[in-house]
Design a protein around this motif. Sequence first.
Motif, PDB file in Angstrom:
ATOM      1  N   TYR A 151       0.817  -1.222   0.000  1.00 10.75           N
ATOM      2  CA  TYR A 151       0.000   0.000   0.000  1.00 10.75           C
ATOM      3  C   TYR A 151       0.850   1.272   0.000  1.00 10.75           C
ATOM      4  O   TYR A 151       0.418   2.311   0.475  1.00 10.75           O
ATOM      5  CB  TYR A 151      -0.964  -0.017   1.190  1.00 10.75           C
ATOM      6  CG  TYR A 151      -2.036  -1.070   1.039  1.00 10.75           C
ATOM      7  CD1 TYR A 151      -3.206  -0.801   0.331  1.00 10.75           C
ATOM      8  CD2 TYR A 151      -1.860  -2.347   1.565  1.00 10.75           C
ATOM      9  CE1 TYR A 151      -4.180  -1.770   0.172  1.00 10.75           C
ATOM     10  CE2 TYR A 151      -2.821  -3.328   1.404  1.00 10.75           C
ATOM     11  CZ  TYR A 151      -3.982  -3.036   0.707  1.00 10.75           C
ATOM     12  OH  TYR A 151      -4.950  -4.003   0.547  1.00 10.75           O
ATOM     13  N   ASP A 189       1.628   2.905  -2.706  1.00  7.99           N
ATOM     14  CA  ASP A 189       1.155   3.805  -3.766  1.00  7.99           C
ATOM     15  C   ASP A 189      -0.333   3.694  -4.039  1.00  7.99           C
ATOM     16  O   ASP A 189      -0.807   4.164  -5.076  1.00  7.99           O
ATOM     17  CB  ASP A 189       1.927   3.519  -5.061  1.00  7.99           C
ATOM     18  CG  ASP A 189       3.422   3.734  -4.893  1.00  7.99           C
ATOM     19  OD1 ASP A 189       3.810   4.809  -4.390  1.00  7.99           O
ATOM     20  OD2 ASP A 189       4.192   2.819  -5.237  1.00  7.99           O
ATOM     21  N   LYS A 190      -1.078   3.081  -3.127  1.00 14.64           N
ATOM     22  CA  LYS A 190      -2.522   2.986  -3.319  1.00 14.64           C
ATOM     23  C   LYS A 190      -3.225   3.105  -1.978  1.00 14.64           C
ATOM     24  O   LYS A 190      -2.615   2.896  -0.922  1.00 14.64           O
ATOM     25  CB  LYS A 190      -2.890   1.676  -4.009  1.00 14.64           C
ATOM     26  CG  LYS A 190      -2.536   0.417  -3.234  1.00 14.64           C
ATOM     27  CD  LYS A 190      -2.927  -0.838  -4.029  1.00 14.64           C
ATOM     28  CE  LYS A 190      -2.594  -2.108  -3.262  1.00 14.64           C
ATOM     29  NZ  LYS A 190      -2.978  -3.323  -4.032  1.00 14.64           N
ATOM     30  N   THR A 207      -2.442   6.545   1.311  1.00 15.76           N
ATOM     31  CA  THR A 207      -1.494   5.437   1.283  1.00 15.76           C
ATOM     32  C   THR A 207      -1.083   5.108   2.721  1.00 15.76           C
ATOM     33  O   THR A 207      -1.329   5.895   3.649  1.00 15.76           O
ATOM     34  CB  THR A 207      -0.238   5.804   0.479  1.00 15.76           C
ATOM     35  OG1 THR A 207       0.424   6.898   1.139  1.00 15.76           O
ATOM     36  CG2 THR A 207      -0.598   6.203  -0.945  1.00 15.76           C
TER      37      THR A 207
END
Length: 262
Positions: A193, A195-196, A204
């Motif tokens: 996680y 970059d999301k 993030t």
Amino acid sequence: MKAVILAAGQGTRLKKYTENLPKGMLKFAGKTIIERQIETYQKCGITAIIVVRGFAADKITYQGVRYYENADYENTNMVESLMAARQEFDDDIIISYSDILFEEDMLGKMMECREDFAVAVDANWQEYWKARYGKVDFDTESLSLDENENITELGMEAPKLEDIDARYIGLLKFSKSGLQKITEILERDYEAYQDKPWKQSGKTIRKAYMTDLLQAVIESGEHVKAVKFRNGWIEFDTNEDYETAIKWKETGTLNKFIQLNI
């Protein structure tokens, strides 16, 4: 038992008063917020006090306090600041945000809680919000409780009012085993996680809020106990909050929401 004060952020919404100061160093009635927190912890018997610094770290220099740094405070948030102090995870810990004041009674009840994860919540938050903002449908986040007063979901912004059973305050207690559990969760999810979005906030994992971490704990199957209060705290989140609190102190309105030795 230890106390960890999370004080790494800049506090941009208080910039009128804290342009070159961490917001926990804002003075209220002659003492800084952090100083008042330290005194409250000490009065309740907690002497192992840790402060996680970041922005303007050199401005926080209290004696008898251990310090850790979140050097990347500009690109991270509360969870990263907490983990900067993971060397201290060998005992139960009370965690407090550096922009709140809370009564000794509230802290005492949190210390007494035997759950692995305990979160102070205000069941009377709407009274505070009406006095603070003139309305209740502003700067809100979800917090749902089950019949045993365990939190089942929290941290969604701008929810329906019926989805707010109480208000998250920014005062928590994690047991030693609870701290081990959150370390495992973060180690499991950290790379995936980067970059999301991770949890409720859509941030993030490096920018995650503490409510995101609590949601992850809930989703792992652990119970997160809500410790209910009716008032007993105030928050300094914006310039207006600070100015309002000063007015309330002068008029006596402050006593409706918190009893302080000032």
